[in-house]
Motif scaffolding. Structure first.
Motif, PDB file in Angstrom:
ATOM      1  N   THR A  53      -8.995 -28.407  93.867  1.00 31.05           N
ATOM      2  CA  THR A  53      -7.550 -28.412  93.514  1.00 31.05           C
ATOM      3  C   THR A  53      -7.008 -27.358  94.732  1.00 31.05           C
ATOM      4  N   LEU A  54      -5.822 -28.095  95.322  1.00 34.52           N
ATOM      5  CA  LEU A  54      -5.177 -27.133  96.277  1.00 34.52           C
ATOM      6  C   LEU A  54      -4.334 -26.253  95.869  1.00 34.52           C
ATOM      7  N   VAL A  55      -4.377 -25.045  96.164  1.00 37.98           N
ATOM      8  CA  VAL A  55      -3.544 -23.799  95.678  1.00 37.98           C
ATOM      9  C   VAL A  55      -3.073 -23.086  96.868  1.00 37.98           C
ATOM     10  N   GLU A  56      -1.648 -23.364  97.125  1.00 41.00           N
ATOM     11  CA  GLU A  56      -1.213 -22.484  98.319  1.00 41.00           C
ATOM     12  C   GLU A  56      -0.694 -21.170  98.020  1.00 41.00           C
ATOM     13  N   ALA A  57      -0.953 -20.423  99.217  1.00 41.54           N
ATOM     14  CA  ALA A  57      -0.592 -18.946  98.914  1.00 41.54           C
ATOM     15  C   ALA A  57      -0.784 -18.323 100.710  1.00 41.54           C
ATOM     16  N   ASP A  58       0.214 -17.516 100.937  1.00 40.22           N
ATOM     17  CA  ASP A  58       0.220 -16.961 102.269  1.00 40.22           C
ATOM     18  C   ASP A  58      -1.013 -15.843 102.544  1.00 40.22           C
ATOM     19  N   PRO A  59      -2.173 -16.328 103.272  1.00 40.56           N
ATOM     20  CA  PRO A  59      -3.155 -15.776 103.607  1.00 40.56           C
ATOM     21  C   PRO A  59      -3.284 -14.218 103.983  1.00 40.56           C
ATOM     22  N   VAL A  62      -1.218 -10.016 100.059  1.00 43.33           N
ATOM     23  CA  VAL A  62      -1.862  -9.668  99.213  1.00 43.33           C
ATOM     24  C   VAL A  62      -1.593 -10.126  97.614  1.00 43.33           C
ATOM     25  N   ARG A  63      -0.286 -10.038  97.236  1.00 46.79           N
ATOM     26  CA  ARG A  63       0.241 -10.272  95.963  1.00 46.79           C
ATOM     27  C   ARG A  63       0.241 -11.805  95.757  1.00 46.79           C
ATOM     28  N   ALA A  64       0.523 -12.676  96.734  1.00 42.61           N
ATOM     29  CA  ALA A  64       0.347 -13.890  96.530  1.00 42.61           C
ATOM     30  C   ALA A  64      -0.837 -14.636  96.472  1.00 42.61           C
ATOM     31  N   MET A  65      -1.894 -13.813  97.122  1.00 41.07           N
ATOM     32  CA  MET A  65      -3.333 -14.491  97.009  1.00 41.07           C
ATOM     33  C   MET A  65      -3.761 -14.057  95.634  1.00 41.07           C
ATOM     34  N   ALA A  66      -3.454 -12.850  95.183  1.00 45.20           N
ATOM     35  CA  ALA A  66      -3.950 -12.303  93.949  1.00 45.20           C
ATOM     36  C   ALA A  66      -3.268 -13.118  92.744  1.00 45.20           C
ATOM     37  N   GLU A  67      -2.137 -13.936  92.914  1.00 47.80           N
ATOM     38  CA  GLU A  67      -1.676 -14.798  91.660  1.00 47.80           C
ATOM     39  C   GLU A  67      -2.505 -16.045  91.922  1.00 47.80           C
ATOM     40  N   VAL A  68      -2.892 -16.527  92.988  1.00 46.91           N
ATOM     41  CA  VAL A  68      -3.733 -17.812  93.047  1.00 46.91           C
ATOM     42  C   VAL A  68      -4.990 -17.453  92.521  1.00 46.91           C
ATOM     43  N   CYS A  69      -5.674 -16.278  92.654  1.00 48.34           N
ATOM     44  CA  CYS A  69      -6.837 -16.008  92.207  1.00 48.34           C
ATOM     45  C   CYS A  69      -7.077 -15.465  90.947  1.00 48.34           C
ATOM     46  N   ALA A  70      -6.023 -15.223  90.138  1.00 45.51           N
ATOM     47  CA  ALA A  70      -5.910 -14.776  88.875  1.00 45.51           C
ATOM     48  C   ALA A  70      -6.903 -15.869  87.921  1.00 45.51           C
ATOM     49  N   GLY A  71      -7.650 -15.296  87.090  1.00 48.41           N
ATOM     50  CA  GLY A  71      -8.245 -16.233  86.059  1.00 48.41           C
ATOM     51  C   GLY A  71      -9.578 -16.424  86.485  1.00 48.41           C
ATOM     52  N   ALA A  72      -9.813 -16.491  88.025  1.00 48.70           N
ATOM     53  CA  ALA A  72     -11.156 -17.050  88.350  1.00 48.70           C
ATOM     54  C   ALA A  72     -12.401 -16.196  88.053  1.00 48.70           C
ATOM     55  N   ALA A  73     -13.352 -16.612  87.699  1.00 46.25           N
ATOM     56  CA  ALA A  73     -14.590 -15.815  87.637  1.00 46.25           C
ATOM     57  C   ALA A  73     -15.291 -15.136  89.020  1.00 46.25           C
ATOM     58  N   CYS A  74     -14.917 -15.897  90.042  1.00 45.09           N
ATOM     59  CA  CYS A  74     -15.161 -15.464  91.425  1.00 45.09           C
ATOM     60  C   CYS A  74     -14.650 -15.905  92.459  1.00 45.09           C
ATOM     61  N   VAL A  98      -9.406  -8.160  93.942  1.00 49.77           N
ATOM     62  CA  VAL A  98      -9.491  -7.024  93.285  1.00 49.77           C
ATOM     63  C   VAL A  98      -8.433  -6.773  92.162  1.00 49.77           C
ATOM     64  N   LEU A  99      -7.002  -6.861  93.012  1.00 53.52           N
ATOM     65  CA  LEU A  99      -5.588  -6.774  92.437  1.00 53.52           C
ATOM     66  C   LEU A  99      -5.602  -7.824  91.058  1.00 53.52           C
ATOM     67  N   ALA A 100      -6.288  -8.998  91.402  1.00 54.84           N
ATOM     68  CA  ALA A 100      -6.303 -10.100  89.974  1.00 54.84           C
ATOM     69  C   ALA A 100      -7.387  -9.883  89.188  1.00 54.84           C
ATOM     70  N   ASP A 101      -8.199  -8.592  89.389  1.00 53.09           N
ATOM     71  CA  ASP A 101      -9.152  -8.428  88.220  1.00 53.09           C
ATOM     72  C   ASP A 101     -10.337  -9.492  88.169  1.00 53.09           C
ATOM     73  N   VAL A 102     -10.464 -10.230  89.310  1.00 53.34           N
ATOM     74  CA  VAL A 102     -11.706 -11.044  89.404  1.00 53.34           C
ATOM     75  C   VAL A 102     -12.986 -10.174  89.530  1.00 53.34           C
TER      76      VAL A 102
END
Length: 301
Positions: A53-59, A62-74, A98-102
């Protein structure tokens, strides 16, 4: 708590990253392909065809990337490039995880054992070692996967097999063992590791480990013509070739210029980056492509 089936992949639009995403889906994972905004439609469709599934975020955010990483196991990185990618962009990805607590992070190492090389000897290894220090300082569990050279390059980008003269080139030692793993095998192993929350800091794998002399024997059987090992020079002469290539065609922004390939071959033939204590058996369901199988496939093309 993160969903153990959700894996975020950076670099899913690349060759290895696309294979990792596909392998994850085949293992039942829910894959988030982290992509930049405004991705070309055809590239997006190609990534989605893997089941991701495509999830867009400005690479670079950091905060935008953290939002799309949130909830992932890895978070799995398959980013590839020079400093701007391997250090700068990958650091943003690490900080976002790290910010997303992955809980877990797999950096884009996928190489021979760069932990053994001194600084300044191999540019790509230097970048990986530098980023390794950042990973180890971060509050996240990380696993680097080391796989030797990509077997897909043997007979292609790694030109030690000279078909025109039926020779296999070697430097320093024709019996030095070289480690190879196909991209598909690396992807399958990475997928298994991403879904395994008990992985150690390093996992070392090799689909096959052979010498130049053994490759000559294999090629003789595959091609039906006798191949012989051919001495191409010492490690010192290969080092001189590297310095000349960097002067003539520096290509500082290229991820894999000719001199970088030479650096890799020099380190392999030196034995310095040889993988030991392999972890191939960690996932018993996986199979490994041998050098013979790979070269047989090439001969049929």
């Amino acid at each position: 708590m993160p969903d153990t089936s959700i894996i975020a992949v950076a670099g899913a639009g690349g060759d290895l990253g696309g294979r990792i995403a596909k392998a994850l889906v085949e293992r039942g994972a829910s894959v988030r392909a982290l992509v930049r905004p405004g991705l070309e439609a055809d590239e997006g469709q190609r990534i989605e065809s893997s089941g991701a599934t495509l999830v867009e975020a400005d690479p670079a955010d950091v905060r935008a990337m953290a939002e799309v990483c949130a909830g992932a196991a890895c978070v799995v990185s398959a980013l590839n490039g020079v400093r701007s990618v391997m250090i700068d962009r990958q650091t943003v990805l690490l900080e976002a995880a790290v910010l997303a607590d992955v809980p877990r992070f797999i950096p884009s190492d996928y190489a021979a054992d760069f932990t053994k090389t001194p600084p300044g000897r191999n540019r790509n290894f230097d970048l990986r070692r530098e980023f390794m220090a950042r990973v180890d300082a971060a509050s996240i569990s990380a696993t680097s996967i080391l796989n030797g050279a990509f077997l897909d390059m043997l007979g292609a980008e790694m030109p030690i097999i000279q078909r025109r003269i039926r020779r296999v080139l070697w430097w320093h030692d024709a019996d030095q063992i070289l480690d190879f793993t196909t991209k598909d095998d690396v992807a399958s192993y990475t997928a298994a590791a991403a879904l395994d929350d008990t992985t150690p800091r390093f996992l070392r794998i090799a689909g096959d480990s052979v010498s130049a002399r053994e490759i000559a024997v294999i090629m003789s059987g595959v091609a039906g013509e006798r191949y012989r090992p051919l001495w191409a020079g010492s490690l010192g002469s290969l080092g001189a070739m590297i310095r000349i290539a960097k002067l003539i065609a520096p290509q500082p922004d290229a991820a894999f210029p000719p001199w970088q390939g030479m650096q890799y071959m020099r380190d392999q033939f030196s034995g310095l980056v040889r993988l030991v204590d392999l972890d191939n058996a960690r996932y018993p369901d996986l199979t490994w492509t041998t050098v013979r199988e790979h070269l047989t496939t090439l001969e049929r093309i």
